[in-house]
Design a protein around this motif. Structure first.
Motif, PDB file in Angstrom:
ATOM      1  N   SER A   1      13.650 -22.380   4.078  1.00 19.04           N
ATOM      2  CA  SER A   1      12.316 -21.766   4.026  1.00 19.04           C
ATOM      3  C   SER A   1      12.457 -20.287   3.680  1.00 19.04           C
ATOM      4  N   ALA A   2      11.403 -19.733   3.107  1.00 18.81           N
ATOM      5  CA  ALA A   2      11.465 -18.368   2.601  1.00 18.81           C
ATOM      6  C   ALA A   2      11.510 -17.335   3.729  1.00 18.81           C
ATOM      7  N   LEU A   3      12.393 -16.354   3.559  1.00 24.39           N
ATOM      8  CA  LEU A   3      12.456 -15.228   4.485  1.00 24.39           C
ATOM      9  C   LEU A   3      11.281 -14.290   4.272  1.00 24.39           C
ATOM     10  N   GLN A   4      10.872 -13.642   5.328  1.00 22.19           N
ATOM     11  CA  GLN A   4       9.917 -12.541   5.225  1.00 22.19           C
ATOM     12  C   GLN A   4      10.738 -11.258   5.134  1.00 22.19           C
ATOM     13  N   LEU A   5      10.833 -10.694   3.945  1.00 27.76           N
ATOM     14  CA  LEU A   5      11.739  -9.570   3.741  1.00 27.76           C
ATOM     15  C   LEU A   5      11.317  -8.336   4.523  1.00 27.76           C
ATOM     16  N   ALA A   6      10.026  -8.174   4.755  1.00 23.17           N
ATOM     17  CA  ALA A   6       9.565  -7.045   5.569  1.00 23.17           C
ATOM     18  C   ALA A   6      10.104  -7.164   6.999  1.00 23.17           C
ATOM     19  N   ASP A   7      10.242  -8.398   7.491  1.00 22.45           N
ATOM     20  CA  ASP A   7      10.816  -8.602   8.821  1.00 22.45           C
ATOM     21  C   ASP A   7      12.320  -8.350   8.810  1.00 22.45           C
ATOM     22  N   VAL A   8      12.966  -8.730   7.716  1.00 23.69           N
ATOM     23  CA  VAL A   8      14.416  -8.535   7.611  1.00 23.69           C
ATOM     24  C   VAL A   8      14.774  -7.060   7.688  1.00 23.69           C
ATOM     25  N   PHE A   9      14.023  -6.233   6.965  1.00 19.79           N
ATOM     26  CA  PHE A   9      14.344  -4.809   6.883  1.00 19.79           C
ATOM     27  C   PHE A   9      13.513  -3.946   7.822  1.00 19.79           C
TER      28      PHE A   9
ATOM     29  N   ALA B   1      23.889 -18.328  -5.329  1.00 19.22           N
ATOM     30  CA  ALA B   1      22.697 -17.540  -5.624  1.00 19.22           C
ATOM     31  C   ALA B   1      21.509 -18.405  -6.034  1.00 19.22           C
ATOM     32  N   VAL B   2      21.752 -19.463  -6.791  1.00 19.42           N
ATOM     33  CA  VAL B   2      20.648 -20.300  -7.246  1.00 19.42           C
ATOM     34  C   VAL B   2      19.955 -20.953  -6.054  1.00 19.42           C
ATOM     35  N   GLU B   3      20.721 -21.436  -5.097  1.00 20.23           N
ATOM     36  CA  GLU B   3      20.123 -22.059  -3.919  1.00 20.23           C
ATOM     37  C   GLU B   3      19.369 -21.037  -3.070  1.00 20.23           C
ATOM     38  N   VAL B   4      19.921 -19.852  -2.931  1.00 21.24           N
ATOM     39  CA  VAL B   4      19.230 -18.794  -2.181  1.00 21.24           C
ATOM     40  C   VAL B   4      17.899 -18.467  -2.845  1.00 21.24           C
ATOM     41  N   LEU B   5      17.926 -18.306  -4.156  1.00 18.38           N
ATOM     42  CA  LEU B   5      16.700 -17.966  -4.873  1.00 18.38           C
ATOM     43  C   LEU B   5      15.669 -19.086  -4.773  1.00 18.38           C
ATOM     44  N   GLU B   6      16.113 -20.302  -4.937  1.00 17.05           N
ATOM     45  CA  GLU B   6      15.176 -21.432  -4.912  1.00 17.05           C
ATOM     46  C   GLU B   6      14.497 -21.585  -3.554  1.00 17.05           C
ATOM     47  N   ASP B   7      15.256 -21.417  -2.476  1.00 19.07           N
ATOM     48  CA  ASP B   7      14.761 -21.811  -1.161  1.00 19.07           C
ATOM     49  C   ASP B   7      14.481 -20.661  -0.194  1.00 19.07           C
TER      50      ASP B   7
END
Length: 240
Positions: A53-61, A123-129
């Protein structure tokens, strides 16, 4: 089995085969004590895990800011330098080679870089999911494996399907920045990108751009310049 069913089965088989083609070969290499220490000690602060599932990048940083994602950062020196020189942005690196990940973490801590996170995954799997659509301001791909033999060209990461995956992940106006020291691969990148829907070339003559100041000049690149080798940068903006 009907003809249409047979055809559908062949198409599914071909798709599965294509998705198994990797743009990299996993050369594990031996970890130094420093790299192992960095992985053991700093991964909780700097590491990101692949998830479906997609990360919330604002939460990550812990903030909302421009996000730069680099695919295949090698040993991470230039990525750490870019993050250090642009503290107003957040940086994500993806690398499959464990020694490089360890070296990157060690360098980030040594230089007190806080705006950087890394994946050790395909990288492809990270980007896709794991990366949300319309979430990235920049995607960087510097000196990927050129797979210079013609029979291996299918392994090159810059392919039409991959480019459209990046298009989904980039924000409108986001930039895909590539660099290579193999002229044939540069020509391949240019051909793929010129045909790609939804992108505009940032080059004035619709070919290559000068190396922007934000891309560090690596020792490898400096050596190549002394030997008369070329380096080609391409930058494409996602149309609104």
């Amino acid at each position: 089995m009907t003809d249409s069913t047979e055809q559908h089965g062949e198409q599914a088989e071909n798709t599965t085969y294509m998705r198994k083609i990797r743009s990299f070969v996993l050369r594990e290499g031996r970890l130094t004590k420093g790299q192992q220490h960095a992985l053991d000690t700093y991964w909780p602060d700097y590491g990101l895990q692949y998830q479906s599932s997609a990360l919330q990048l604002a939460d990550v940083f812990g903030r909302s800011s421009a996000v730069v994602l680099e695919i295949g950062f090698g040993m991470g020196k230039s990525l750490v330098q870019m993050a250090k020189e642009a503290p107003e942005k957040d940086f994500i690196g993806i690398e499959v080679h464990r020694p490089g990940v360890g070296a990157c973490l060690s360098d980030a801590v040594a230089q007190q870089v806080k705006n950087l996170r890394v994946f050790e995954h395909d990288a492809v799997e990270v980007l896709e999911d794991t990366i949300a659509d319309n979430s990235l301001d920049t995607v960087q791909l510097f000196f990927p494996d050129p797979w210079h033999k013609k029979r291996h060209h299918k392994r090159r990461i810059v392919q039409p399907e991959f480019v459209q995956l990046l298009r989904r992940k980039l924000k409108p106006g986001g930039v895909f920045h590539m660099a290579t020291d193999w002229e044939n691969y540069a020509e391949h990148m240019l051909e793929v990108m010129q045909a790609a829907e939804g992108f505009s070339n940032l080059s004035a003559d619709n070919t290559y751009v000068e190396r922007p100041e934000h891309r560090p000049l690596t020792k490898f690149e400096q050596r190549g310049q002394r030997l008369g080798h070329g380096v080609w940068d391409l930058m494409y903006k996602k149309d609104n």
